[in-house]
Design a protein around this motif. Structure first.
Motif, PDB file in Angstrom:
ATOM      1  N   ARG A 110       7.933  -6.684   0.757  1.00 36.35           N
ATOM      2  CA  ARG A 110       6.723  -6.657  -0.085  1.00 36.35           C
ATOM      3  C   ARG A 110       5.871  -7.883   0.199  1.00 36.35           C
ATOM      4  O   ARG A 110       6.365  -9.006   0.166  1.00 36.35           O
ATOM      5  CB  ARG A 110       7.122  -6.644  -1.557  1.00 36.35           C
ATOM      6  CG  ARG A 110       5.965  -6.738  -2.526  1.00 36.35           C
ATOM      7  CD  ARG A 110       6.482  -6.808  -3.977  1.00 36.35           C
ATOM      8  NE  ARG A 110       5.424  -7.108  -4.909  1.00 36.35           N
ATOM      9  CZ  ARG A 110       5.161  -8.319  -5.399  1.00 36.35           C
ATOM     10  NH1 ARG A 110       5.892  -9.361  -5.054  1.00 36.35           N
ATOM     11  NH2 ARG A 110       4.180  -8.489  -6.263  1.00 36.35           N
ATOM     12  N   HIS A 112       2.437  -9.950  -1.105  1.00 35.91           N
ATOM     13  CA  HIS A 112       1.621 -10.096  -2.306  1.00 35.91           C
ATOM     14  C   HIS A 112       0.702 -11.297  -2.163  1.00 35.91           C
ATOM     15  O   HIS A 112       0.948 -12.196  -1.364  1.00 35.91           O
ATOM     16  CB  HIS A 112       2.496 -10.182  -3.565  1.00 35.91           C
ATOM     17  CG  HIS A 112       3.516 -11.283  -3.518  1.00 35.91           C
ATOM     18  ND1 HIS A 112       3.442 -12.403  -4.307  1.00 35.91           N
ATOM     19  CD2 HIS A 112       4.634 -11.435  -2.780  1.00 35.91           C
ATOM     20  CE1 HIS A 112       4.474 -13.196  -4.053  1.00 35.91           C
ATOM     21  NE2 HIS A 112       5.209 -12.634  -3.136  1.00 35.91           N
ATOM     22  N   GLU A 149      -0.735  -6.365  -3.970  1.00 36.67           N
ATOM     23  CA  GLU A 149       0.520  -6.224  -3.234  1.00 36.67           C
ATOM     24  C   GLU A 149       0.462  -5.065  -2.262  1.00 36.67           C
ATOM     25  O   GLU A 149      -0.362  -4.156  -2.394  1.00 36.67           O
ATOM     26  CB  GLU A 149       1.695  -6.035  -4.190  1.00 36.67           C
ATOM     27  CG  GLU A 149       1.703  -4.680  -4.868  1.00 36.67           C
ATOM     28  CD  GLU A 149       2.902  -4.468  -5.778  1.00 36.67           C
ATOM     29  OE1 GLU A 149       3.786  -5.340  -5.871  1.00 36.67           O
ATOM     30  OE2 GLU A 149       2.958  -3.402  -6.426  1.00 36.67           O
ATOM     31  N   HIS A 151       3.639  -2.781  -0.204  1.00 36.58           N
ATOM     32  CA  HIS A 151       5.047  -2.572   0.130  1.00 36.58           C
ATOM     33  C   HIS A 151       5.138  -2.150   1.593  1.00 36.58           C
ATOM     34  O   HIS A 151       4.398  -1.267   2.028  1.00 36.58           O
ATOM     35  CB  HIS A 151       5.679  -1.541  -0.799  1.00 36.58           C
ATOM     36  CG  HIS A 151       5.785  -2.028  -2.196  1.00 36.58           C
ATOM     37  ND1 HIS A 151       6.860  -2.764  -2.650  1.00 36.58           N
ATOM     38  CD2 HIS A 151       4.927  -1.941  -3.259  1.00 36.58           C
ATOM     39  CE1 HIS A 151       6.661  -3.097  -3.918  1.00 36.58           C
ATOM     40  NE2 HIS A 151       5.502  -2.604  -4.297  1.00 36.58           N
ATOM     41  N   THR A 153       7.956  -0.986   3.090  1.00 36.53           N
ATOM     42  CA  THR A 153       9.014  -0.005   3.361  1.00 36.53           C
ATOM     43  C   THR A 153       8.506   1.409   3.234  1.00 36.53           C
ATOM     44  O   THR A 153       7.501   1.695   2.676  1.00 36.53           O
ATOM     45  CB  THR A 153      10.187  -0.196   2.380  1.00 36.53           C
ATOM     46  OG1 THR A 153       9.708  -0.154   1.047  1.00 36.53           O
ATOM     47  CG2 THR A 153      10.879  -1.497   2.665  1.00 36.53           C
TER      48      THR A 153
END
Length: 153
Positions: A110, A112, A149, A151, A153
């Motif tokens: 992640r 951010h 943010e 992600h 994945t």
């Protein structure tokens, strides 16, 4: 040209880009807000300390640093600045892609950041989502920003 920064050797140039990116060129912030945010360029030796704790990618044009972005070990993109003369050139995306690749190699899931009003469109363009809008105070001035943010994945 992109390259990994050497905090000790590049701190002065990076400090100046930081200052110029905040203080010069078109901005959604007022001049008093910009002066409160960045009253002067950070001292290179102090800025080098901040940079040493992060992965720093910089962009050069004709031997001059024109932008940079940083990544902390926890996935925090602390600094992302491009000189006004190079905004809109795709430089933000190039810097970001280099850091995202590094983050993936490091196993960071992640990313951010706290993005200024100016940076939010660029972060959205590379896939960041707003978590919340915030207002911070600097020297009596209130500046809007967003916690964002992405992600991996």
């Amino acid at each position: 040209m992109l390259r990994w920064a050497d905090p000790d050797q590049d701190a002065a140039a990076l400090s100046q880009v930081f200052f110029d990116a905040v203080r010069d060129g078109p901005s959604p912030y007022t001049q008093p807000q910009r002066m409160a945010w960045m009253p002067q360029a950070p001292a290179p030796e102090v800025f080098a300390d901040r940079l040493r704790a992060q992965h720093v990618v910089l962009a050069e044009a004709k031997g001059t640093v024109v932008g940079f972005m940083t990544l902390a070990e926890d996935g925090y993109l602390d600094l992302a600045y491009v000189l006004p003369s190079h905004r809109g050139s795709g430089l933000f995306g190039m810097l970001y892609r280099k850091l995202e690749a590094a983050a993936r190699e490091l196993g960071i899931a992640r990313l951010h950041t706290h993005a200024s009003l100016m940076a939010q469109p660029a972060f959205r363009k590379v896939g960041f989502l707003t978590i919340q809008n915030e207002t911070v105070e600097r020297a009596g001035e209130h500046l809007q920003r967003a916690e964002m943010e992405k992600h991996l994945t």
